[in-house]
Design a protein around this motif. Sequence first.
Motif, short mmCIF file in Angstrom:
data_model
loop_
_atom_site.label_atom_id
_atom_site.label_comp_id
_atom_site.label_asym_id
_atom_site.label_seq_id
_atom_site.Cartn_x
_atom_site.Cartn_y
_atom_site.Cartn_z
N ILE A 111 -7.32 17.45 6.21
CA ILE A 111 -6.05 17.38 5.48
C ILE A 111 -5.24 18.64 5.79
CG2 ILE A 111 -4.96 17.05 3.24
CD1 ILE A 111 -6.88 14.81 4.17
N ASP B 180 1.53 19.18 6.85
CA ASP B 180 2.00 17.83 7.14
C ASP B 180 0.81 16.89 7.15
OD1 ASP B 180 2.99 15.43 8.22
OD2 ASP B 180 4.43 16.49 9.49
N ASP B 181 0.77 15.94 6.20
CA ASP B 181 -0.36 15.03 6.08
C ASP B 181 -0.61 14.21 7.35
OD1 ASP B 181 -1.03 15.79 3.56
OD2 ASP B 181 0.17 14.24 2.56
N ARG B 182 0.41 14.08 8.18
CA ARG B 182 0.29 13.19 9.34
C ARG B 182 -0.49 13.84 10.49
NH1 ARG B 182 3.42 8.73 8.95
NH2 ARG B 182 4.96 8.72 7.26
N ASP C 143 -7.85 7.80 -3.73
CA ASP C 143 -6.52 8.41 -3.73
C ASP C 143 -5.47 7.37 -4.14
OD1 ASP C 143 -4.20 9.82 -3.29
OD2 ASP C 143 -4.80 10.59 -1.32
N ASN D 79 -2.28 7.77 -4.02
CA ASN D 79 -1.12 7.86 -3.15
C ASN D 79 -1.41 7.01 -1.90
OD1 ASN D 79 0.71 8.70 -1.07
ND2 ASN D 79 1.12 10.58 -2.24
N ARG E 190 -2.22 20.94 5.18
CA ARG E 190 -1.29 21.12 4.07
C ARG E 190 0.17 21.12 4.51
NH1 ARG E 190 -3.30 27.19 3.33
NH2 ARG E 190 -1.95 28.25 4.82
N GLU F 119 0.28 6.00 0.70
CA GLU F 119 0.70 6.48 2.01
C GLU F 119 -0.23 7.57 2.52
OE1 GLU F 119 3.02 7.07 5.52
OE2 GLU F 119 2.60 5.42 4.13
N ARG F 120 -0.58 8.52 1.62
CA ARG F 120 -1.51 9.58 2.02
C ARG F 120 -2.89 9.01 2.33
NH1 ARG F 120 -1.57 13.96 -2.26
NH2 ARG F 120 -2.84 12.44 -3.38
N LYS F 121 -3.30 8.02 1.54
CA LYS F 121 -4.59 7.39 1.79
C LYS F 121 -4.61 6.74 3.17
CE LYS F 121 -6.07 4.53 -1.35
NZ LYS F 121 -6.27 3.26 -2.12
N THR G 170 -4.82 9.48 5.86
CA THR G 170 -6.14 10.12 5.90
C THR G 170 -7.16 9.19 6.55
OG1 THR G 170 -5.62 11.33 3.87
CG2 THR G 170 -7.92 11.27 4.56
#
Length: 505
Positions: free
Chosen positions: A11, A15-17, A50, A52, A13, A54-56, A59
């Motif tokens: 992860i 940028d999650d992408r 998670d 979220n 911090r 989009e974040r899930k 990841t």
Amino acid sequence: MRVLIDTNILIYREDDRYVSPEISNLIKILSRTHTDVLLHPASLKDIHRDRNEERKRITLSKVEAYPILENAPVPDKDEEFFKKIGEPKSENDEIDNLILYSLYKNAVGFLITNDDGIHLKASNLGISDRVFYPYEAIEHFQKDLPPSETVPRPFALKKGFVSDLDPKDPIFDTLRQDYPEFDEWFTNVARDGRECYYYKKNDGSLGALMIYKFEEEPIPSNPPQPSVKRLKIATLKVSHEGNKIGELLLKVAFGIAAKSNLSQVYLTHFTEDGDRLVYLINQFGFKHVGVLPRDMGEDVFIKKLYPTGDDCKELTPLEISRDYYPSFYDGSNVNKFVAPIRPKFHHRLFTEYCDGGSRQLTFDESMGDFIVEGNTIKKAYLTNSKIKKLKEGDLILFYRSQDIKSITSLGVIEKVHYLQDNPEKIIEIIGKRSVYSKSEIEGYKKPLTIILFKHHMNLKNPVKLSVLIESSILNGQPQTIQQIDDDKFSMIKKIGEINECFTIH
């Protein structure tokens, strides 16, 4: 070699992408060294929790390329495991325990995680040398790369002044939150010419920092601490590059205090759950002695460099080494050994000596050739010796062969693993203390005995072979580890000019 990675290192911090450059570098090194990278199935469950979406999704896209650890052991009925780390208090705790248990039961060789809580639990389980922060993993595994592919080491610990530093550096962010008066304090200590040690990362930001000062006044804590000449570590900050840099900075502080004939080193700190700094300083004898009279309760930790009164009455030799480092027990309850070591490995373990070994480098000089493991306190030594008398708390004196032919350094043995012949098991045992590459370990004649030890000091006056023979301490150049009696050790102490203030009988 199988390595488990915690998904928290993936992860980024910023940028999650994206995966951070550091982790991309780590994954590349693991791939080039043919290391099997695995995920724990519990990590996937954690990701799926998670909320979220989009974040899930992002990841999960990062982890889908990694195989899952099959038949991961479960600690349900392992009372000894939970006795050491405590029962889980949350679902996150349960997941952390499952991940750590796979290492504890040797389903994998190493674990890489940024989770400070897991690092603390690993220490309680006695497996902290096998749990890496990402940068520690880079340091460890890049030893196995061909020389042409080795990643340049960014470490360059420097001595300087606070005025050399940028007060807006990110390393100061948490200090600024904890101390509203931080900016005023920083300006004042910079103007006062306060000294510090620091290192900078490749991007120019600070990776670690120690600011210190000398004090004599009482500490206004509850309970109060009397007036004593002390070294105060005013600031000790280490970013996520791992505890070896923090260990090195503590070594610097202890050295400054010892050279200045001070009896104590102390620091103050706002303690948090799973606090990494507290975990680090506890390993080297800092004791919580009180709290400063501030609203948030800033804790005071003091380390004594040598005991007074009955401080050591109930302690084992190993506990004395931990609590009063660099002091050590050298009475009749421990054995003393002389171990030969070739210059190549002496240089890696004891970098304070220049290549020719004719003199010790000053600490500042040794920073230019920065071998992390060689500058830290906890080390590992490999030997083909068949001796089986070594035990925890015994003293080991290192004899540098071939060039200077002298006893140069002294350590206290923490643990011995006899007659190991599996290279991967040897690598696991040494863990983050290693100065040896995988290919070197594979090439050694087996079996090997592994000696894990604390490096307490270098002899002020290395004891030459000619003197050892003339004094009847040795009959000739040592070819393997050999035991010496207390009288011979006393002669080495006298000739080597070991400061008796740091010896406990």
